[in-house]
Design a protein around this motif. Structure first.
Motif, PDB file in Angstrom:
ATOM      1  N   VAL A 130     -49.362 -37.316  61.262  1.00 40.33           N
ATOM      2  CA  VAL A 130     -48.375 -38.316  60.861  1.00 40.33           C
ATOM      3  C   VAL A 130     -48.790 -38.931  59.533  1.00 40.33           C
ATOM      4  N   SER A 131     -50.072 -39.257  59.401  1.00 43.94           N
ATOM      5  CA  SER A 131     -50.562 -39.834  58.143  1.00 43.94           C
ATOM      6  C   SER A 131     -50.356 -38.865  56.982  1.00 43.94           C
ATOM      7  N   GLU A 132     -50.609 -37.575  57.236  1.00 44.72           N
ATOM      8  CA  GLU A 132     -50.412 -36.569  56.198  1.00 44.72           C
ATOM      9  C   GLU A 132     -48.936 -36.470  55.806  1.00 44.72           C
ATOM     10  N   MET A 133     -48.043 -36.624  56.776  1.00 39.63           N
ATOM     11  CA  MET A 133     -46.609 -36.557  56.496  1.00 39.63           C
ATOM     12  C   MET A 133     -46.147 -37.746  55.648  1.00 39.63           C
ATOM     13  N   VAL A 134     -46.798 -38.896  55.815  1.00 41.17           N
ATOM     14  CA  VAL A 134     -46.476 -40.044  54.962  1.00 41.17           C
ATOM     15  C   VAL A 134     -46.757 -39.682  53.503  1.00 41.17           C
ATOM     16  N   GLY A 135     -47.908 -39.066  53.260  1.00 39.03           N
ATOM     17  CA  GLY A 135     -48.264 -38.657  51.903  1.00 39.03           C
ATOM     18  C   GLY A 135     -47.265 -37.674  51.314  1.00 39.03           C
ATOM     19  N   SER A 136     -46.675 -36.825  52.159  1.00 40.54           N
ATOM     20  CA  SER A 136     -45.737 -35.806  51.665  1.00 40.54           C
ATOM     21  C   SER A 136     -44.411 -36.407  51.193  1.00 40.54           C
ATOM     22  N   LEU A 137     -44.175 -37.674  51.498  1.00 41.35           N
ATOM     23  CA  LEU A 137     -42.939 -38.326  51.068  1.00 41.35           C
ATOM     24  C   LEU A 137     -42.949 -38.664  49.584  1.00 41.35           C
ATOM     25  N   ARG A 144     -44.686 -46.053  44.247  1.00 44.32           N
ATOM     26  CA  ARG A 144     -44.454 -46.654  45.570  1.00 44.32           C
ATOM     27  C   ARG A 144     -45.459 -46.192  46.605  1.00 44.32           C
ATOM     28  N   ARG A 145     -46.323 -45.246  46.251  1.00 45.13           N
ATOM     29  CA  ARG A 145     -47.190 -44.576  47.215  1.00 45.13           C
ATOM     30  C   ARG A 145     -48.104 -45.556  47.962  1.00 45.13           C
ATOM     31  N   ASP A 146     -48.857 -46.378  47.224  1.00 44.71           N
ATOM     32  CA  ASP A 146     -49.798 -47.300  47.867  1.00 44.71           C
ATOM     33  C   ASP A 146     -49.071 -48.319  48.739  1.00 44.71           C
ATOM     34  N   ILE A 151     -47.288 -50.366  54.186  1.00 43.62           N
ATOM     35  CA  ILE A 151     -46.251 -50.611  55.189  1.00 43.62           C
ATOM     36  C   ILE A 151     -46.533 -49.801  56.449  1.00 43.62           C
ATOM     37  N   PHE A 152     -46.922 -48.542  56.264  1.00 41.32           N
ATOM     38  CA  PHE A 152     -47.230 -47.663  57.396  1.00 41.32           C
ATOM     39  C   PHE A 152     -48.382 -48.232  58.215  1.00 41.32           C
ATOM     40  N   ILE A 153     -49.439 -48.689  57.557  1.00 42.31           N
ATOM     41  CA  ILE A 153     -50.606 -49.234  58.252  1.00 42.31           C
ATOM     42  C   ILE A 153     -50.239 -50.533  58.973  1.00 42.31           C
TER      43      ILE A 153
END
Length: 485
Positions: A130-137, A144-146, A151-153
């Motif tokens: 799931v964490s890896e999929m966040v990065g793929s966005l 907006r990445r950081d 937000i995810f955390i």
């Protein structure tokens, strides 16, 4: 591959909403189950528990945490080589849900171990991917990445915060099995969100492995898997022949495995021809950071074991206060501290402490959190009930340590990774927690009311000494990092 999004979620790609709520509910189910697990194991059978002794209950909770993080290696392999991230996450969620459902059934100890096996496999498949999929966005340069990861955390911590409050109260009001059922419902909600929203919000690339197995890879994989299965069977036979096939011995065996895996990884990276001289120096610099992380995680993970038992047995609780609610202190302090630390690092900029310095200071806070827990027994005697303030102070200190070590360590892991071992190096961060919890599975068995002052003092004191030693090696470690801050 990045998706073009017409709609947004808090100014972020819409897919973040899917992953935010999926992980929120997965963490709700995980931390909800964990909040009542120890109490279920040690409660009398007449009170709806399993009636196991305290030391073995503490060991089970600890080795369970260890195996969850160790299984992330398998989850990463399945995603990268066979199933792709989407299928790995979805199947993992199904396994987690059924693991909780098994515990919701009154089948005693067999159900406990079947449930743990299912949740370990499921969490190992779901969480890292799931964490890896966040990065793929995001593209690598997306500004907006950081903020998206922040937000995810927050979603992770919010799910972890509400879980002990709700699941703990349901277990207290009704019974443990209804509490586990609520955890299963949480995972079911997460699966529904993921299944419905992901197809329109996530990249199609998540449905395919990034490095699929080739025909020539299959035969070696079968041989290696067969060797592993045969080795496990031989170990079981030997344990049986020597009359050692019991729960404590199995926990010890799993503990040794979890400690040996990172050792093997380090040897592999340091001796590989693919690792350059400069990269080898960085790996050596990472070793003391890894050991420091293990010490920190050892204390932090005892929140669901030793501190949970302390809350249950030795805290004077008003009628309205549930012992499981103390488990919400961890995510609560993380949510309170995160913006403070983010502003602090921005304000300090290039003047902020180096990575080894942050780790050393973090260990001082972690060790202090256990020394605080030694004080009530030392001052008033262990036969008394104590104020909840001692647990609150302990968690307030250890969560400072977490923000000095956990995000910093994750960042350092990505920076210090040899080019040929980038994915495997990321697994190392999870392995620091796995190894720490494996060691916990052995040491928590020495915790008891009559040994608590010595236990907290020894573990906390060793951690503080390690922090001070690390602070004396800042220059040496920084030089070995070869240009990495």
């Amino acid at each position: 591959m990045q998706i073009k999004q017409q709609k947004s979620f808090l100014g972020q790609p819409r897919g973040l909403s899917t992953l935010f709520f999926t992980e929120l509910w997965e963490r709700f189910s995980y931390y909800g189950m964990r909040a009542i697990l120890l109490y279920y194991i040690i409660a009398k059978i007449s009170d709806g528990g399993l009636g196991m002794n305290h030391s073995i209950g503490l060991a089970i909770v600890s080795i369970y945490s260890s195996m969850v993080y160790l299984s992330s290696i398998l989850g990463g392999f399945l995603s990268d080589r066979i199933l792709g991230a989407w299928r790995t996450v979805f199947i993992g969620g199904i396994l987690i849900m059924f693991g909780h459902i098994v515990l919701a059934l009154p089948f005693g100890q067999p159900a406990l171990f079947v449930s743990i096996a299912l949740i370990v496999m499921g969490t190992g498949m779901l969480k890292p991917n799931v964490s890896e999929m966040v990065g793929s966005l995001y593209s690598l340069n997306d500004p907006r990445r950081d903020a998206g990861f922040s937000i995810f955390i927050f979603g992770i911590n919010f799910g972890a915060f509400i879980a002990p409050l709700l699941v703990g109260q349901v277990a207290k009001t009704f019974n443990y099995h209804i509490g586990f059922l609520l955890a299963a419902i949480g995972m079911f909600v997460g699966l529904i969100v993921f299944r419905i929203d992901s197809r329109k919000n996530l990249s199609k690339a998540t449905y395919y492995p990034t490095d699929p197995l080739q025909p020539e890879d299959i035969r070696p994989l079968i041989f290696k898997s067969t060797y592993g299965i045969v080795a496990v069977i031989l170990v079981i036979i030997l344990m049986s022949l020597y009359d050692s096939l019991n729960l404590k011995s199995i926990i010890l065996l799993l503990s040794v495995l979890a400690v040996m895996v990172p050792v093997i990884y380090f040897i592999k990276m340091l001796t590989s021809r693919k690792t350059t001289r400069e990269e080898r120096s960085r790996v050596r610099a990472y070793i003391p950071l890894f050991l420091a992380a293990m010490l920190f995680w050892s204390i932090e993970e005892q929140g669901a074991a030793v501190l949970a038992l302390f809350a249950h047995d030795q805290v004077q609780l008003p009628g309205w206060l549930n012992a499981t609610w103390f488990q919400s202190l961890n995510p609560m302090f993380i949510m309170l501290y995160t913006p403070i630390f983010a502003l602090l690092w921005i304000k300090l900029g290039k003047r902020q402490p180096k990575t080894p310095t942050k780790f050393g200071i973090g260990l001082l806070f972690a060790g202090a959190s256990f020394l605080v827990m030694a004080l009530p027994g030392l001052l008033f005697g262990t036969s008394n009930l104590f104020s909840p303030i001692w647990l609150i102070m302990s968690w307030a200190l250890v969560e400072v340590a977490e923000l000095l070590i956990s995000p910093v360590g994750l960042s350092a892991t990505t920076k210090l990774a040899p080019r040929a071992f980038r994915s495997q190096m990321m697994s190392m961060w999870f392995l620091s927690d796995a190894a720490a919890s494996a060691i916990n599975a052995q040491i928590v068995q020495y915790y008891a009311i009559n040994t608590e002052v010595q236990y907290f003092s020894l573990v906390g004191g060793i951690t503080i000494i390690a922090g001070l030693l690390l602070l004396t090696q800042i220059k040496k470690i920084s030089n070995a990092m070869v240009g990495i801050d």
